[in-house]
Each structure stands twice: as C-alpha cells, then as structure tokens.
Design an enzyme around this catalytic site. Sequence first.
Site, PDB file in Angstrom:
ATOM      1  N   ARG A 105     -27.604   8.780  31.308  1.00 58.66           N
ATOM      2  CA  ARG A 105     -25.511   9.163  32.250  1.00 58.66           C
ATOM      3  C   ARG A 105     -25.839  10.192  33.637  1.00 58.66           C
ATOM      4  O   ARG A 105     -26.779  11.559  33.086  1.00 58.66           O
ATOM      5  CB  ARG A 105     -24.831   9.904  31.262  1.00 58.66           C
ATOM      6  CG  ARG A 105     -24.138  10.151  30.164  1.00 58.66           C
ATOM      7  CD  ARG A 105     -23.439  10.265  29.420  1.00 58.66           C
ATOM      8  NE  ARG A 105     -23.676  11.902  28.755  1.00 58.66           N
ATOM      9  CZ  ARG A 105     -23.166  13.011  28.571  1.00 58.66           C
ATOM     10  NH1 ARG A 105     -21.754  12.856  27.804  1.00 58.66           N
ATOM     11  NH2 ARG A 105     -23.356  14.578  28.360  1.00 58.66           N
ATOM     12  N   THR A 109     -21.128  13.084  37.649  1.00 57.35           N
ATOM     13  CA  THR A 109     -20.473  12.727  37.759  1.00 57.35           C
ATOM     14  C   THR A 109     -19.620  12.476  35.712  1.00 57.35           C
ATOM     15  O   THR A 109     -18.075  11.241  35.550  1.00 57.35           O
ATOM     16  CB  THR A 109     -20.266  11.230  37.903  1.00 57.35           C
ATOM     17  OG1 THR A 109     -21.034  10.206  37.201  1.00 57.35           O
ATOM     18  CG2 THR A 109     -20.548  11.067  39.281  1.00 57.35           C
ATOM     19  N   ASP A 201     -28.898  18.093  23.187  1.00 57.24           N
ATOM     20  CA  ASP A 201     -29.884  16.341  24.106  1.00 57.24           C
ATOM     21  C   ASP A 201     -30.140  15.718  22.514  1.00 57.24           C
ATOM     22  O   ASP A 201     -31.536  16.550  22.554  1.00 57.24           O
ATOM     23  CB  ASP A 201     -30.263  16.960  25.120  1.00 57.24           C
ATOM     24  CG  ASP A 201     -29.677  16.239  26.085  1.00 57.24           C
ATOM     25  OD1 ASP A 201     -30.780  15.103  25.386  1.00 57.24           O
ATOM     26  OD2 ASP A 201     -29.982  15.488  27.363  1.00 57.24           O
ATOM     27  N   ASP A 204     -34.130  14.513  24.484  1.00 56.20           N
ATOM     28  CA  ASP A 204     -35.068  15.615  24.592  1.00 56.20           C
ATOM     29  C   ASP A 204     -35.245  16.057  23.245  1.00 56.20           C
ATOM     30  O   ASP A 204     -36.894  16.184  22.686  1.00 56.20           O
ATOM     31  CB  ASP A 204     -34.656  16.305  25.011  1.00 56.20           C
ATOM     32  CG  ASP A 204     -34.227  16.660  26.429  1.00 56.20           C
ATOM     33  OD1 ASP A 204     -34.650  15.137  27.108  1.00 56.20           O
ATOM     34  OD2 ASP A 204     -33.069  17.407  27.157  1.00 56.20           O
TER      35      ASP A 204
HETATM   36  C1  PRP Z   1     -27.262  10.441  25.387  1.00 53.10           C
HETATM   37  C2  PRP Z   1     -26.820   9.947  24.904  1.00 53.10           C
HETATM   38  C3  PRP Z   1     -25.955   8.730  24.487  1.00 53.10           C
HETATM   39  C4  PRP Z   1     -24.898   8.751  25.931  1.00 53.10           C
HETATM   40  C5  PRP Z   1     -23.890   9.851  24.811  1.00 53.10           C
HETATM   41  O1  PRP Z   1     -27.924   9.648  26.946  1.00 53.10           O
HETATM   42  O2  PRP Z   1     -27.700   8.998  23.645  1.00 53.10           O
HETATM   43  O3  PRP Z   1     -26.672   7.600  25.023  1.00 53.10           O
HETATM   44  O4  PRP Z   1     -25.781  10.590  26.058  1.00 53.10           O
HETATM   45  O5  PRP Z   1     -22.747   9.955  26.189  1.00 53.10           O
HETATM   46  P1  PRP Z   1     -21.432   9.362  26.668  1.00 53.10           P
HETATM   47  O6  PRP Z   1     -20.817   9.309  24.954  1.00 53.10           O
HETATM   48  O7  PRP Z   1     -20.641  11.037  27.234  1.00 53.10           O
HETATM   49  O8  PRP Z   1     -21.846   8.566  27.211  1.00 53.10           O
HETATM   50  P2  PRP Z   1     -28.330  10.517  27.724  1.00 53.10           P
HETATM   51  O9  PRP Z   1     -27.634   9.466  28.755  1.00 53.10           O
HETATM   52  O10 PRP Z   1     -28.750  11.592  27.978  1.00 53.10           O
HETATM   53  O11 PRP Z   1     -29.993   9.540  28.440  1.00 53.10           O
HETATM   54  P3  PRP Z   1     -30.821   9.593  27.811  1.00 53.10           P
HETATM   55  O12 PRP Z   1     -31.083   8.940  26.325  1.00 53.10           O
HETATM   56  O13 PRP Z   1     -32.536   8.645  27.966  1.00 53.10           O
HETATM   57  O14 PRP Z   1     -31.231  10.870  26.980  1.00 53.10           O
HETATM   58  N1  URA Z   2     -25.671  13.255  24.764  1.00 54.27           N
HETATM   59  C1  URA Z   2     -26.605  14.224  23.911  1.00 54.27           C
HETATM   60  O1  URA Z   2     -27.578  13.946  23.918  1.00 54.27           O
HETATM   61  N2  URA Z   2     -25.988  15.270  23.607  1.00 54.27           N
HETATM   62  C2  URA Z   2     -24.982  15.832  23.571  1.00 54.27           C
HETATM   63  O2  URA Z   2     -24.024  16.609  22.989  1.00 54.27           O
HETATM   64  C3  URA Z   2     -23.400  14.777  24.268  1.00 54.27           C
HETATM   65  C4  URA Z   2     -24.545  13.412  25.084  1.00 54.27           C
END
Ligand code: PRP
Ligand code: URA
Length: 210
Positions: A105, A109, A201, A204
């Site tokens: 994400r 945005t 997160d 993380d």
């Molecule tokens: C997180 C999560 C989803 C997304 C959800 O990933 O694992 O993929 O956010 O958010 P949304 O429903 O608003 O799209 P992130 O983008 O943080 O990436 P990562 O898994 O690489 O940490």
């Molecule tokens: N992605 C995450 O990992 N946690 C949240 O709460 C939203 C998006």
Amino acid sequence: MQKNVFIFDHPLIQHKISLLRDKNTSAKEFRELTSEISTLMGYEVTRDIPLKEVEIETPMGIAKTKVISGKKLAFVPILRAGLGMVDGMLNLVPMARVGHIGLYRDHDTLEPVEYYCKLPHDISECDVVILDPMLATAGSACDAVKFIKARGGKSIKFVCLIASREGVERLSKEHPDVGVYCAAVDEKLNDIGYIVPGLGDAGDRLFGTK
Ligand code: PRP
Ligand code: URA
C-alpha cells in the site's frame, strides 16, 4: 452481514486471534499463531471441495468410499504478510499449488502498488484461495481478485484473519462472487488506513521489521 461473508467462531480460532492481537506477542509467537490459525481456517475453507466415489480394498473386503476429486486447489498469498498463512494451509493440502501476488500500500494514497504476480498456469481450472491476514480498505484484496480473474480464475475465496467493516463491504460490492472468510470484523479504520483495534501491521509483526 453480507451473505458471502463467513466469520470463524471456533473457540480455538477466537482464542488464538486474541493472543495475536496482543501487542506483547513476539514475532516468533505471532508467526506460530498465524500458521496455526491458518490451518484451522483451512479446515473450514476446504469443507466444500468435491469428492468422488472410489472402491478401496481393505484387509477385510471392498469399501465404497470417497477421495478428493481431481479439482486443483491454489493458495495465493498477497506478499508479504500473506506468506505467513501459506504453511498452515499446506499442512492440510500439501498438493495445492501456490501463486504469489506482490502488492504494497502506498503510504500516502493507501492505493495498492503491484510489484510481482506469478500464478499457476492453469489458474482457470483451480479453486483459488487468496491469503492475506488483513482486509483494511480492501484495495489490495480487490486488485488481487482482479489479477486472478484477468488470468481466467473463476472460483475464488478470500481468507484473512481480521477484516474491517468497510473492507468487507467494498470487497463484497466489487466482487459479490468471492466468499470472504475471517475471524473478526472490526469496526473502523484510522486515518492512515489501519484497522482499529486490529493487530497492527501484520507484515512488520510477522517478520520483525519494526
Ligand atoms: C497490508 C496487508 C494487506 C494490506 C491491507 O500489506 O497485508 O495486504 O495491507 O490493506 P488494504 O486492505 O487497505 O489494501 P502492506 O501493504 O502493509 O504490505 P506488506 O505485506 O508488504 O507489509
Ligand atoms: N495492513 C496491516 O498490516 N494492518 C492494518 O491494520 C491495515 C493494513
């Protein structure tokens, strides 16, 4: 709640989700819990995979019994946090194919940005189970479903640990044919798109990057 949304109310899943939400849970425990919950969810998500009748010779005679029919199953984690759910699912279905969709994400945005997509060549013949611990705005989930449909995928389920009400509504509206499976639907998102109370997160916490 929409009719394509299924909430896992099994006590073991609910108990483990509570441990996962705890900010004091270590990355090691978080990974173990995510995997255990995924196996428990996998049991429910595979409940409707088709069977066929076979005859098996037992030491005592012939048994008319059932085995899983030829339909293929594909798990598709959304990178990176979805990776934490793959092994738990493969524990149950070791022969399943695994595709990968890389999305993150954009912090400003909140829109998903694609960086990788590798799906089984016969995805159109597979029952597809998308894996991602979090369904927040649903931007990532909707994009993942679009990629899979664009490559011919027809039978799609989305499995997450925690969803937001808004995320469930958006995914169900844009893709009413996709079943949404989760352990909890939390009330709200904060102003940077995190689920509240959620679990923080997921990427993380799984990989110890914060
Ligand atoms: C997180 C999560 C989803 C997304 C959800 O990933 O694992 O993929 O956010 O958010 P949304 O429903 O608003 O799209 P992130 O983008 O943080 O990436 P990562 O898994 O690489 O940490
Ligand atoms: N992605 C995450 O990992 N946690 C949240 O709460 C939203 C998006």
